[in-house]
Design a protein around this motif. Structure first.
Motif, PDB file in Angstrom:
ATOM      1  N   ALA A  88       0.843  -1.206   0.000  1.00  0.00           N
ATOM      2  CA  ALA A  88       0.000   0.000   0.000  1.00  0.00           C
ATOM      3  C   ALA A  88       0.873   1.249   0.000  1.00  0.00           C
ATOM      4  O   ALA A  88       2.015   1.236   0.447  1.00  0.00           O
ATOM      5  N   GLN A  89       0.310   2.323  -0.483  1.00  0.00           N
ATOM      6  CA  GLN A  89       1.015   3.603  -0.487  1.00  0.00           C
ATOM      7  C   GLN A  89       1.106   4.142   0.943  1.00  0.00           C
ATOM      8  O   GLN A  89       0.283   3.815   1.792  1.00  0.00           O
ATOM      9  N   LEU A  90       2.081   4.997   1.189  1.00  0.00           N
ATOM     10  CA  LEU A  90       2.247   5.573   2.527  1.00  0.00           C
ATOM     11  C   LEU A  90       1.046   6.399   2.961  1.00  0.00           C
ATOM     12  O   LEU A  90       0.793   6.558   4.146  1.00  0.00           O
ATOM     13  N   ASP A  91       0.274   6.936   1.999  1.00  0.00           N
ATOM     14  CA  ASP A  91      -0.883   7.740   2.382  1.00  0.00           C
ATOM     15  C   ASP A  91      -2.167   6.908   2.469  1.00  0.00           C
ATOM     16  O   ASP A  91      -3.254   7.447   2.601  1.00  0.00           O
ATOM     17  N   ALA A  92      -2.038   5.574   2.432  1.00  0.00           N
ATOM     18  CA  ALA A  92      -3.206   4.704   2.594  1.00  0.00           C
ATOM     19  C   ALA A  92      -3.672   4.746   4.040  1.00  0.00           C
ATOM     20  O   ALA A  92      -2.875   4.880   4.968  1.00  0.00           O
ATOM     21  N   ASN A  93      -4.993   4.635   4.232  1.00  0.00           N
ATOM     22  CA  ASN A  93      -5.545   4.632   5.587  1.00  0.00           C
ATOM     23  C   ASN A  93      -5.055   3.416   6.372  1.00  0.00           C
ATOM     24  O   ASN A  93      -4.937   2.323   5.820  1.00  0.00           O
ATOM     25  N   LEU A  94      -4.795   3.639   7.659  1.00  0.00           N
ATOM     26  CA  LEU A  94      -4.443   2.527   8.533  1.00  0.00           C
ATOM     27  C   LEU A  94      -5.657   1.628   8.724  1.00  0.00           C
ATOM     28  O   LEU A  94      -6.781   2.120   8.857  1.00  0.00           O
ATOM     29  N   PRO A  95      -5.443   0.321   8.774  1.00  0.00           N
ATOM     30  CA  PRO A  95      -6.563  -0.580   9.051  1.00  0.00           C
ATOM     31  C   PRO A  95      -6.823  -0.650  10.555  1.00  0.00           C
ATOM     32  O   PRO A  95      -5.959  -0.314  11.356  1.00  0.00           O
ATOM     33  N   GLY A  96      -8.002  -1.055  10.934  1.00  0.00           N
ATOM     34  CA  GLY A  96      -8.310  -1.310  12.334  1.00  0.00           C
ATOM     35  C   GLY A  96      -8.871  -0.121  13.081  1.00  0.00           C
ATOM     36  O   GLY A  96      -9.043   0.968  12.539  1.00  0.00           O
ATOM     37  N   ARG A  97      -9.207  -0.374  14.352  1.00  0.00           N
ATOM     38  CA  ARG A  97      -9.730   0.669  15.237  1.00  0.00           C
ATOM     39  C   ARG A  97      -8.586   1.554  15.696  1.00  0.00           C
ATOM     40  O   ARG A  97      -7.464   1.105  15.852  1.00  0.00           O
ATOM     41  N   LEU A  98      -8.904   2.814  15.945  1.00  0.00           N
ATOM     42  CA  LEU A  98      -7.889   3.783  16.352  1.00  0.00           C
ATOM     43  C   LEU A  98      -8.331   4.515  17.611  1.00  0.00           C
ATOM     44  O   LEU A  98      -9.488   4.904  17.732  1.00  0.00           O
ATOM     45  N   LEU A  99      -7.396   4.710  18.528  1.00  0.00           N
ATOM     46  CA  LEU A  99      -7.617   5.482  19.737  1.00  0.00           C
ATOM     47  C   LEU A  99      -6.706   6.691  19.666  1.00  0.00           C
ATOM     48  O   LEU A  99      -5.489   6.546  19.523  1.00  0.00           O
ATOM     49  N   VAL A 100      -7.278   7.881  19.739  1.00  0.00           N
ATOM     50  CA  VAL A 100      -6.464   9.100  19.741  1.00  0.00           C
ATOM     51  C   VAL A 100      -5.972   9.302  21.160  1.00  0.00           C
ATOM     52  O   VAL A 100      -6.774   9.397  22.091  1.00  0.00           O
ATOM     53  N   VAL A 101      -4.665   9.357  21.329  1.00  0.00           N
ATOM     54  CA  VAL A 101      -4.095   9.475  22.669  1.00  0.00           C
ATOM     55  C   VAL A 101      -3.519  10.853  22.967  1.00  0.00           C
ATOM     56  O   VAL A 101      -3.270  11.174  24.121  1.00  0.00           O
ATOM     57  N   ARG A 102      -3.319  11.659  21.918  1.00  0.00           N
ATOM     58  CA  ARG A 102      -2.779  12.991  22.164  1.00  0.00           C
ATOM     59  C   ARG A 102      -3.090  13.884  20.968  1.00  0.00           C
ATOM     60  O   ARG A 102      -3.060  13.442  19.833  1.00  0.00           O
ATOM     61  N   ALA A 103      -3.384  15.144  21.240  1.00  0.00           N
ATOM     62  CA  ALA A 103      -3.583  16.132  20.180  1.00  0.00           C
ATOM     63  C   ALA A 103      -2.365  17.038  20.165  1.00  0.00           C
ATOM     64  O   ALA A 103      -1.842  17.408  21.206  1.00  0.00           O
ATOM     65  N   GLY A 104      -1.917  17.377  18.992  1.00  0.00           N
ATOM     66  CA  GLY A 104      -0.751  18.245  18.873  1.00  0.00           C
ATOM     67  C   GLY A 104      -1.158  19.693  18.717  1.00  0.00           C
ATOM     68  O   GLY A 104      -2.304  20.075  18.966  1.00  0.00           O
ATOM     69  N   THR A 105      -0.223  20.505  18.272  1.00  0.00           N
ATOM     70  CA  THR A 105      -0.476  21.934  18.121  1.00  0.00           C
ATOM     71  C   THR A 105      -0.538  22.368  16.667  1.00  0.00           C
ATOM     72  O   THR A 105      -0.784  23.535  16.388  1.00  0.00           O
ATOM     73  N   ALA A 106      -0.344  21.445  15.729  1.00  0.00           N
ATOM     74  CA  ALA A 106      -0.340  21.808  14.310  1.00  0.00           C
ATOM     75  C   ALA A 106      -1.737  22.211  13.850  1.00  0.00           C
ATOM     76  O   ALA A 106      -2.745  21.689  14.334  1.00  0.00           O
ATOM     77  N   VAL A 107      -1.777  23.152  12.922  1.00  0.00           N
ATOM     78  CA  VAL A 107      -3.057  23.605  12.355  1.00  0.00           C
ATOM     79  C   VAL A 107      -3.006  23.463  10.843  1.00  0.00           C
ATOM     80  O   VAL A 107      -1.952  23.463  10.220  1.00  0.00           O
ATOM     81  N   SER A 108      -4.189  23.364  10.263  1.00  0.00           N
ATOM     82  CA  SER A 108      -4.306  23.265   8.816  1.00  0.00           C
ATOM     83  C   SER A 108      -3.940  24.596   8.185  1.00  0.00           C
ATOM     84  O   SER A 108      -4.427  25.648   8.613  1.00  0.00           O
TER      85      SER A 108
END
Length: 185
Positions: A88-108
């Motif tokens: 798969a390409q590096l920008d392919a979505n990760l498979p499986g369930r995801l738990l967000v453990v930390r939010a960073g400071t980057a903005v769009s």
């Protein structure tokens, strides 16, 4: 990283090193070890020659001993699935369930909104697509930088994680059972 997440061990992308090591293992008559190196499903060592041949072609690798990959049965369905995940390409979505453990400071750059809002911390998402509906950019890809929790977290971080997981009582402290450990602050 703007958003750190933990996923239940998705199969990794195939590296050139892993494929070439598997080719050497096949060449030396060790298909079981080659299948293990490539993380093929159990019982798929019979497909390892065909798997290596196709993986080398997909990853544009020159095989030192191409004759080692001749013969053998074709790829099974399980081996084909592993191969499609592995290349798969590096920008392919990760498979499986995801738990967000930390939010960073980057903005769009486009919207000025946080890439990973603080409100997503400790939330579980069934898929990367579900997570991406709540973020300013696609974050849960193979390019994601994962992070481990520190071995000794402060109590407020531990309390937040345990509470979010429903592992601590939520009623008044007076209703706690005698001897409950750990005690709530």
């Amino acid at each position: 990283s703007s958003c750190a997440a933990a996923a239940p061990l998705p199969l990794p992308l195939l590296s050139a090193e892993a494929v070439l090591k598997a080719v050497k293992l096949v060449s030396s008559g060790r298909p079981h070890e080659a299948a293990s190196e490539l993380r093929l499903p159990l019982g798929e060592q019979h497909s390892v020659r065909a798997f290596c041949k196709v993986a080398c072609r997909e990853l544009k690798l020159s095989v030192p001993t191409p004759t080692a990959l001749e013969g053998g049965p074709p790829l099974s369905e399980a081996a084909q699935r592993r191969l499609s995940e592995g290349v798969a390409q590096l920008d392919a979505n990760l498979p499986g369930r995801l738990l967000v453990v930390r939010a960073g400071t980057a903005v769009s750059e486009e919207t000025g909104k946080p890439l990973c809002p603080l409100s997503l911390v400790d939330r579980i998402f069934e898929t990367a697509e579900e997570l991406h509906k709540s973020t300013a950019a696609r974050l849960a890809t193979y390019q994601l930088e994962t992070c481990a929790d520190p071995p000794f977290s402060p109590w407020d971080a531990t309390f937040q994680r345990l509470s979010a997981g429903g592992l601590l009582p939520t009623g008044p402290v007076e209703e706690d059972m005698p001897g409950m450990f750990p005690r709530r602050p």
